[in-house]
Design an enzyme around this catalytic site. Structure first.
Site, PDB file in Angstrom:
ATOM      1  N   ASN A   1       4.255  -8.066  -1.637  1.00 36.12           N
ATOM      2  CA  ASN A   1       3.360  -6.885  -1.552  1.00 36.12           C
ATOM      3  C   ASN A   1       3.849  -5.874  -0.497  1.00 36.12           C
ATOM      4  OD1 ASN A   1      -0.073  -6.072  -0.683  1.00 36.12           O
ATOM      5  ND2 ASN A   1       1.134  -5.181  -2.310  1.00 36.12           N
TER       6      ASN A   1
ATOM      7  N   SER B   1       5.082  -4.019  -5.694  1.00 35.09           N
ATOM      8  CA  SER B   1       3.687  -3.747  -6.088  1.00 35.09           C
ATOM      9  C   SER B   1       3.063  -2.553  -5.352  1.00 35.09           C
ATOM     10  CB  SER B   1       2.823  -5.008  -6.003  1.00 35.09           C
ATOM     11  OG  SER B   1       2.756  -5.521  -4.701  1.00 35.09           O
TER      12      SER B   1
HETATM   13  P1  4NP Z   1       8.324  -7.628  -3.102  1.00 33.66           P
HETATM   14  O1  4NP Z   1       9.691  -7.916  -2.296  1.00 33.66           O
HETATM   15  O2  4NP Z   1       7.902  -8.943  -3.698  1.00 33.66           O
HETATM   16  O3  4NP Z   1       8.723  -6.627  -4.130  1.00 33.66           O
HETATM   17  O4  4NP Z   1       7.340  -7.092  -2.074  1.00 33.66           O
HETATM   18  C1  4NP Z   1       9.763  -8.897  -1.309  1.00 33.66           C
HETATM   19  C2  4NP Z   1       9.299  -8.642  -0.047  1.00 33.66           C
HETATM   20  C3  4NP Z   1       9.384  -9.600   0.938  1.00 33.66           C
HETATM   21  C4  4NP Z   1       9.965 -10.816   0.653  1.00 33.66           C
HETATM   22  C5  4NP Z   1      10.442 -11.077  -0.622  1.00 33.66           C
HETATM   23  C6  4NP Z   1      10.327 -10.116  -1.606  1.00 33.66           C
HETATM   24  N1  4NP Z   1      10.077 -11.797   1.662  1.00 33.66           N
HETATM   25  O5  4NP Z   1      10.635 -12.875   1.384  1.00 33.66           O
HETATM   26  O6  4NP Z   1       9.644 -11.577   2.795  1.00 33.66           O
END
Ligand code: 4NP
Length: 156
Positions: A16, A20
């Protein structure tokens, strides 16, 4: 399972902070262009809670701003059980999101759940996670989200 015309949607990705929040901002902008935004509730959430309370990733803020959309006021939150009755529609960005959403669904959950591109355009392509990618990956995500948002708006 709710049916169209939908009146509320929750966009869901892993963190998030990248996809999103962009989908929330872009979809709100598409609906505004069609004069439908005032009667629709739009929000976003992550399946994990790693970034709870944070603003979107600066690269998502930047790509949105380049296209005239301000998402900087959004704050990250995690998907809750209540979301499954509060929203007509839960939209996942990729199949991993869809699998997690399915495992979180409480008994009595009424929301319809769909993979964004597939549900909006009949295109099975996932919206890829750009977190470890480049600015070009964020631009690509923006274009995919815009196309899917235009398709989704027809169901609202
Ligand atoms: P999102 O991307 O799912 O499009 O918000 C990500 C943001 C953070 C992380 C992985 C995907 N994370 O591992 O912190």
């Amino acid at each position: 399972m709710t049916k169209p015309p939908y009146r509320s949607v929750l966009f869901v990705c892993l963190g998030n902070i990248c996809r999103s929040p962009l989908a929330e901002g872009v979809f709100r902008s598409v609906l505004a262009g069609e004069g439908k935004h005032l009667s629709v509730e739009i929000d976003s959430a992550g399946t994990n809670g790693y970034h709870t309370g944070e603003a979107p990733d600066r690269r998502s803020i930047h790509v949105a701003r380049n296209h005239g959309i301000d998402i900087s006021d959004q704050r990250c939150r995690q998907l809750t059980h209540r979301d499954f009755t509060r929203f007509d529609l839960l939209v996942g960005m990729d199949r991993a999101n869809m699998a997690t959403i399915a495992t979180r669904r409480p008994g009595g959950g009424t929301a319809t759940i769909g993979l964004f591109n597939e549900f909006a355009l009949g295109d099975p392509a996932e919206i890829p996670d750009p977190y470890y990618g480049s600015d070009a990956d964020f631009e690509r995500v923006y274009r995919m989200v815009l196309a899917a948002s235009k398709g989704l708006s027809k169901l609202f």
